[in-house]
Write a protein that holds these residues in place. Structure first.
Motif, PDB file in Angstrom:
ATOM      1  N   ILE A 176     -21.157  39.607   8.839  1.00  0.00           N
ATOM      2  CA  ILE A 176     -21.185  40.973   8.332  1.00  0.00           C
ATOM      3  C   ILE A 176     -20.224  41.113   7.161  1.00  0.00           C
ATOM      4  CG2 ILE A 176     -19.419  41.811   9.963  1.00  0.00           C
ATOM      5  CD1 ILE A 176     -21.009  44.492  10.010  1.00  0.00           C
ATOM      6  N   LEU A 177     -20.649  41.891   6.160  1.00  0.00           N
ATOM      7  CA  LEU A 177     -19.776  42.335   5.077  1.00  0.00           C
ATOM      8  C   LEU A 177     -19.497  43.810   5.312  1.00  0.00           C
ATOM      9  CD1 LEU A 177     -21.514  39.898   3.838  1.00  0.00           C
ATOM     10  CD2 LEU A 177     -20.910  40.870   1.604  1.00  0.00           C
ATOM     11  N   SER A 178     -18.231  44.204   5.273  1.00  0.00           N
ATOM     12  CA  SER A 178     -17.879  45.601   5.550  1.00  0.00           C
ATOM     13  C   SER A 178     -16.637  45.987   4.768  1.00  0.00           C
ATOM     14  CB  SER A 178     -17.644  45.795   7.052  1.00  0.00           C
ATOM     15  OG  SER A 178     -17.339  47.151   7.337  1.00  0.00           O
ATOM     16  N   HIS A 179     -16.613  47.246   4.342  1.00  0.00           N
ATOM     17  CA  HIS A 179     -15.481  47.754   3.565  1.00  0.00           C
ATOM     18  C   HIS A 179     -14.929  48.982   4.271  1.00  0.00           C
ATOM     19  CE1 HIS A 179     -13.339  47.962  -0.386  1.00  0.00           C
ATOM     20  NE2 HIS A 179     -13.178  49.232  -0.007  1.00  0.00           N
ATOM     21  N   GLN A 180     -14.024  48.759   5.213  1.00  0.00           N
ATOM     22  CA  GLN A 180     -13.410  49.845   6.004  1.00  0.00           C
ATOM     23  C   GLN A 180     -11.984  49.450   6.341  1.00  0.00           C
ATOM     24  OE1 GLN A 180     -17.096  51.906   6.186  1.00  0.00           O
ATOM     25  NE2 GLN A 180     -15.117  52.654   6.884  1.00  0.00           N
ATOM     26  N   PHE A 181     -11.276  50.390   6.960  1.00  0.00           N
ATOM     27  CA  PHE A 181      -9.923  50.119   7.449  1.00  0.00           C
ATOM     28  C   PHE A 181     -10.022  49.795   8.935  1.00  0.00           C
ATOM     29  CE2 PHE A 181      -5.598  51.961   8.720  1.00  0.00           C
ATOM     30  CZ  PHE A 181      -4.954  50.763   8.475  1.00  0.00           C
ATOM     31  N   TYR A 182     -10.071  48.501   9.255  1.00  0.00           N
ATOM     32  CA  TYR A 182     -10.207  48.058  10.643  1.00  0.00           C
ATOM     33  C   TYR A 182      -8.839  47.834  11.265  1.00  0.00           C
ATOM     34  CZ  TYR A 182     -15.239  47.381  10.133  1.00  0.00           C
ATOM     35  OH  TYR A 182     -16.580  47.590   9.946  1.00  0.00           O
ATOM     36  N   ALA A 183      -8.710  48.252  12.514  1.00  0.00           N
ATOM     37  CA  ALA A 183      -7.455  48.078  13.252  1.00  0.00           C
ATOM     38  C   ALA A 183      -7.782  48.142  14.739  1.00  0.00           C
ATOM     39  CB  ALA A 183      -6.448  49.168  12.875  1.00  0.00           C
ATOM     40  N   CYS A 187      -2.470  46.281  16.851  1.00  0.00           N
ATOM     41  CA  CYS A 187      -2.841  45.319  15.803  1.00  0.00           C
ATOM     42  C   CYS A 187      -3.292  46.077  14.572  1.00  0.00           C
ATOM     43  CB  CYS A 187      -3.933  44.374  16.296  1.00  0.00           C
ATOM     44  SG  CYS A 187      -4.433  43.132  15.085  1.00  0.00           S
ATOM     45  N   GLU A 188      -2.334  46.561  13.797  1.00  0.00           N
ATOM     46  CA  GLU A 188      -2.661  47.310  12.587  1.00  0.00           C
ATOM     47  C   GLU A 188      -2.378  46.448  11.369  1.00  0.00           C
ATOM     48  OE1 GLU A 188      -1.344  51.506  10.529  1.00  0.00           O
ATOM     49  OE2 GLU A 188      -1.796  51.447  12.668  1.00  0.00           O
ATOM     50  N   PRO A 189      -3.313  46.342  10.432  1.00  0.00           N
ATOM     51  CA  PRO A 189      -3.125  45.469   9.265  1.00  0.00           C
ATOM     52  C   PRO A 189      -1.967  45.921   8.389  1.00  0.00           C
ATOM     53  CG  PRO A 189      -5.417  46.159   9.491  1.00  0.00           C
ATOM     54  CD  PRO A 189      -4.616  46.999  10.430  1.00  0.00           C
ATOM     55  N   TYR A 217     -18.550  35.603  11.493  1.00  0.00           N
ATOM     56  CA  TYR A 217     -17.507  35.898  10.503  1.00  0.00           C
ATOM     57  C   TYR A 217     -17.708  37.316  10.014  1.00  0.00           C
ATOM     58  CZ  TYR A 217     -14.314  35.547   6.565  1.00  0.00           C
ATOM     59  OH  TYR A 217     -13.270  35.766   5.689  1.00  0.00           O
ATOM     60  N   ALA A 218     -16.580  38.023   9.785  1.00  0.00           N
ATOM     61  CA  ALA A 218     -16.597  39.367   9.216  1.00  0.00           C
ATOM     62  C   ALA A 218     -15.835  39.331   7.898  1.00  0.00           C
ATOM     63  CB  ALA A 218     -15.979  40.379  10.167  1.00  0.00           C
ATOM     64  N   ALA A 219     -16.562  39.515   6.787  1.00  0.00           N
ATOM     65  CA  ALA A 219     -15.976  39.500   5.448  1.00  0.00           C
ATOM     66  C   ALA A 219     -15.593  40.932   5.079  1.00  0.00           C
ATOM     67  CB  ALA A 219     -16.964  38.922   4.442  1.00  0.00           C
ATOM     68  N   LEU A 220     -14.304  41.230   5.135  1.00  0.00           N
ATOM     69  CA  LEU A 220     -13.842  42.603   4.960  1.00  0.00           C
ATOM     70  C   LEU A 220     -13.276  42.835   3.570  1.00  0.00           C
ATOM     71  CD1 LEU A 220     -11.991  43.197   8.362  1.00  0.00           C
ATOM     72  CD2 LEU A 220     -14.434  43.458   7.815  1.00  0.00           C
ATOM     73  N   GLY A 221     -13.427  44.071   3.110  1.00  0.00           N
ATOM     74  CA  GLY A 221     -12.783  44.546   1.902  1.00  0.00           C
ATOM     75  C   GLY A 221     -12.090  45.860   2.190  1.00  0.00           C
ATOM     76  N   HIS A 222     -11.133  46.226   1.368  1.00  0.00           N
ATOM     77  CA  HIS A 222     -10.426  47.510   1.413  1.00  0.00           C
ATOM     78  C   HIS A 222      -8.924  47.304   1.279  1.00  0.00           C
ATOM     79  CE1 HIS A 222     -10.221  51.760   1.645  1.00  0.00           C
ATOM     80  NE2 HIS A 222      -9.848  51.884   2.885  1.00  0.00           N
ATOM     81  N   SER A 226      -4.428  39.435   1.777  1.00  0.00           N
ATOM     82  CA  SER A 226      -5.262  38.561   2.589  1.00  0.00           C
ATOM     83  C   SER A 226      -4.681  38.476   3.999  1.00  0.00           C
ATOM     84  CB  SER A 226      -5.307  37.162   1.962  1.00  0.00           C
ATOM     85  OG  SER A 226      -6.044  36.274   2.760  1.00  0.00           O
ATOM     86  N   GLN A 227      -5.515  38.743   5.015  1.00  0.00           N
ATOM     87  CA  GLN A 227      -5.019  38.753   6.392  1.00  0.00           C
ATOM     88  C   GLN A 227      -6.165  38.824   7.389  1.00  0.00           C
ATOM     89  OE1 GLN A 227      -3.131  42.799   7.252  1.00  0.00           O
ATOM     90  NE2 GLN A 227      -3.633  43.024   5.065  1.00  0.00           N
ATOM     91  N   ARG A 228      -5.899  38.346   8.584  1.00  0.00           N
ATOM     92  CA  ARG A 228      -6.829  38.503   9.681  1.00  0.00           C
ATOM     93  C   ARG A 228      -6.522  39.806  10.403  1.00  0.00           C
ATOM     94  NH1 ARG A 228      -5.144  34.430  14.508  1.00  0.00           N
ATOM     95  NH2 ARG A 228      -6.051  36.091  15.768  1.00  0.00           N
ATOM     96  N   VAL A 229      -7.507  40.318  11.149  1.00  0.00           N
ATOM     97  CA  VAL A 229      -7.286  41.504  11.970  1.00  0.00           C
ATOM     98  C   VAL A 229      -7.687  41.158  13.402  1.00  0.00           C
ATOM     99  CG1 VAL A 229      -7.710  43.975  12.255  1.00  0.00           C
ATOM    100  CG2 VAL A 229      -7.880  42.938   9.981  1.00  0.00           C
ATOM    101  N   LYS A 230      -6.715  40.856  14.220  1.00  0.00           N
ATOM    102  CA  LYS A 230      -6.850  40.530  15.637  1.00  0.00           C
ATOM    103  C   LYS A 230      -7.545  39.194  15.870  1.00  0.00           C
ATOM    104  CE  LYS A 230      -8.107  42.483  20.161  1.00  0.00           C
ATOM    105  NZ  LYS A 230      -8.679  43.672  20.849  1.00  0.00           N
ATOM    106  N   TYR A 231      -8.719  39.005  15.253  1.00  0.00           N
ATOM    107  CA  TYR A 231      -9.499  37.793  15.481  1.00  0.00           C
ATOM    108  C   TYR A 231      -9.419  36.879  14.250  1.00  0.00           C
ATOM    109  CZ  TYR A 231     -11.574  40.821  19.050  1.00  0.00           C
ATOM    110  OH  TYR A 231     -11.763  41.676  20.108  1.00  0.00           O
ATOM    111  N   PRO A 232      -9.388  35.557  14.455  1.00  0.00           N
ATOM    112  CA  PRO A 232      -9.329  34.644  13.298  1.00  0.00           C
ATOM    113  C   PRO A 232     -10.510  34.796  12.342  1.00  0.00           C
ATOM    114  CG  PRO A 232      -8.860  33.459  15.345  1.00  0.00           C
ATOM    115  CD  PRO A 232      -9.336  34.827  15.734  1.00  0.00           C
TER     116      PRO A 232
END
Length: 405
Positions: A176-183, A187-189, A217-222, A226-232
């Motif tokens: 998935i490609l997604s552009h959001q603030f995931y947390a 576990c906050e980025p 794999y989750a390709a994130l933007g926002h 560069s960092q992971r969020v909870k999961y590698p």
């Protein structure tokens, strides 16, 4: 299958007063060079292509050149692009049908009506098919009609509903490609100053990262770091360039992902990106900072095969903090610094005098009551003092708050 992940290009952005167009062209050339060396099957660009909803003509040219050079260098590679919160859906959507004929797929808005769905691109390698889901920046208001009662939902519920409607087959390989603030809880980025205006106060725009747990794999933007969020396998790629001084210690890179068969974790590595102009803070006395500039300028010239000249200029973007206690030494400091630095972002003074002034200010503020603090805030924001009526209203509010505590 080999994937490249980049995001937050912010084409058209300036750093203080400096146009970053040339720096962006250079880093895009470096991304293409890395792609030619690695030969990825897919390039994923996870949003914020442009820095403004109405990009300049130069910004369009920079992006158009990047796409043309990229597809000329790797004509069989698939390019997947989603819109971010900085992008205009209509402008990014332009020519998408034509681009798709050249293996460039763009998704600019989430489904808005019950009959609509996410754009899905399916590719194949020796292990079978991989489904790529393109989820552009999504607000609850964008997908309100997907809910039966049309109610306004949270950001996390909005994304959850969009994904639920896709009936994703998790026995297959999915990206998935997604552009959001995931947390997630605990576990906050990490964020920086350059992106604070894009993140809602109080975290109301947070989306539960567990929604992405079952993707390969989750390709994130926002976010710019560069960092992971909870999961590698759930990652922000970060920006390809440093867009503020708050990013000076970030390492910029292209994320490279290799997908194996279903059930095997994705192999993730990082291909460093380097900019000809660094962004950094320089702190010290005026003489120390001038010497640093001359040494760096000589080093830059030597790297380029030139004969080092002490009168050369350092070309980094610098935030300068002067620590001289003798204010007399700072006379004409700006002119002297401009002789040695090409791109000065700001000049600040941090010495005993400025620290004493700050401490006095803090001491005064610590003595303010809540009502006094608000009065000062109101005056700063409105450039006038509060009226008697406004003061009376606020005093009543303070009393009611005290009664609730």
């Amino acid at each position: 299958m080999k994937l490249f992940h980049i995001s937050d290009l912010h084409i058209g952005r300036s750093l203080h007063k400096y146009n970053l167009g040339q720096c962006q062209r250079e880093v895009f050339d470096e991304i293409i060079r890395l792609a030619v060396e690695a030969q990825p099957d897919v390039m994923m660009i996870a949003g914020d292509i442009f820095d403004k909803p109405v990009p300049s003509g130069e910004a369009y040219t920079v992006f158009d050149t990047f796409l043309n050079d990229l597809t000329d260098a790797l004509p069989r590679m698939t390019v997947l692009i989603i819109a971010g919160n900085h992008d205009s859906a209509e402008r990014l959507q332009y020519a998408s049908t034509f681009l798709q004929k050249h293996h460039i797929y763009i998704s600019v808005l989430p489904p808005a009506d019950p009959q609509e769905h996410l754009k899905k691109v399916t590719l194949e390698d020796e292990f079978g098919e991989v489904d790529f889901y393109l989820l552009p920046f999504t607000k609850p208001s964008y997908v309100r009609r997907l809910f039966e009662d049309g109610r306004v939902v949270t950001w996390s519920e909005a994304v959850a509903e969009v994904l639920y409607r896709e009936n994703i087959d998790y026995t297959r390989r999915n990206v998935i490609l997604s552009h959001q603030f995931y947390a997630s809880e605990g576990c906050e980025p990490e964020t920086c100053d350059s992106e604070q205006t894009s993140i809602a106060v109080g975290g109301i725009d947070q989306v539960d990262v567990d929604l992405l747990a079952d993707f390969e794999y989750a390709a994130l933007g926002h976010l710019h770091g560069s960092q992971r969020v909870k999961y590698p396998h759930v990652r922000y790629s970060g920006t390809p360039l440093k867009y503020s001084v708050s990013e000076e210690y970030q390492k910029k890179s292209v994320v490279q992902i290799v997908l194996g068969p279903k059930g095997q974790p994705a192999q993730i590595s990082f291909l460093p990106l380097s900019a000809r102009r660094d962004v950094r803070t320089v702190r010290g006395t005026l003489d120390e900072i001038l010497k640093d500039a001359m040494d760096r300028a000589a080093g830059e010239q030597a790297e380029e095969g030139q004969v080092p000249e002490r009168e050369g200029k350092c070309r980094d973007y610098v935030s300068i903090i002067l620590t001289d206690d003798d204010d007399g030494l700072l006379t004409d400091a700006k002119e002297k610094l401009e002789e040695c630095y090409d791109h000065i972002l700001e000049i600040r003074v941090d010495n005993r005098r400025t620290r004493a002034r700050f401490e006095d200010s803090v001491a005064v503020q610590e003595e303010w009551t809540l009502s006094q603090a608000f009065s000062h805030f109101f005056e700063d924001m409105n450039q006038r003092p509060m009226t008697e009526q406004e003061t009376g209203v606020m005093e009543q509010i303070w009393k009611e708050m005290e009664g609730l505590s």
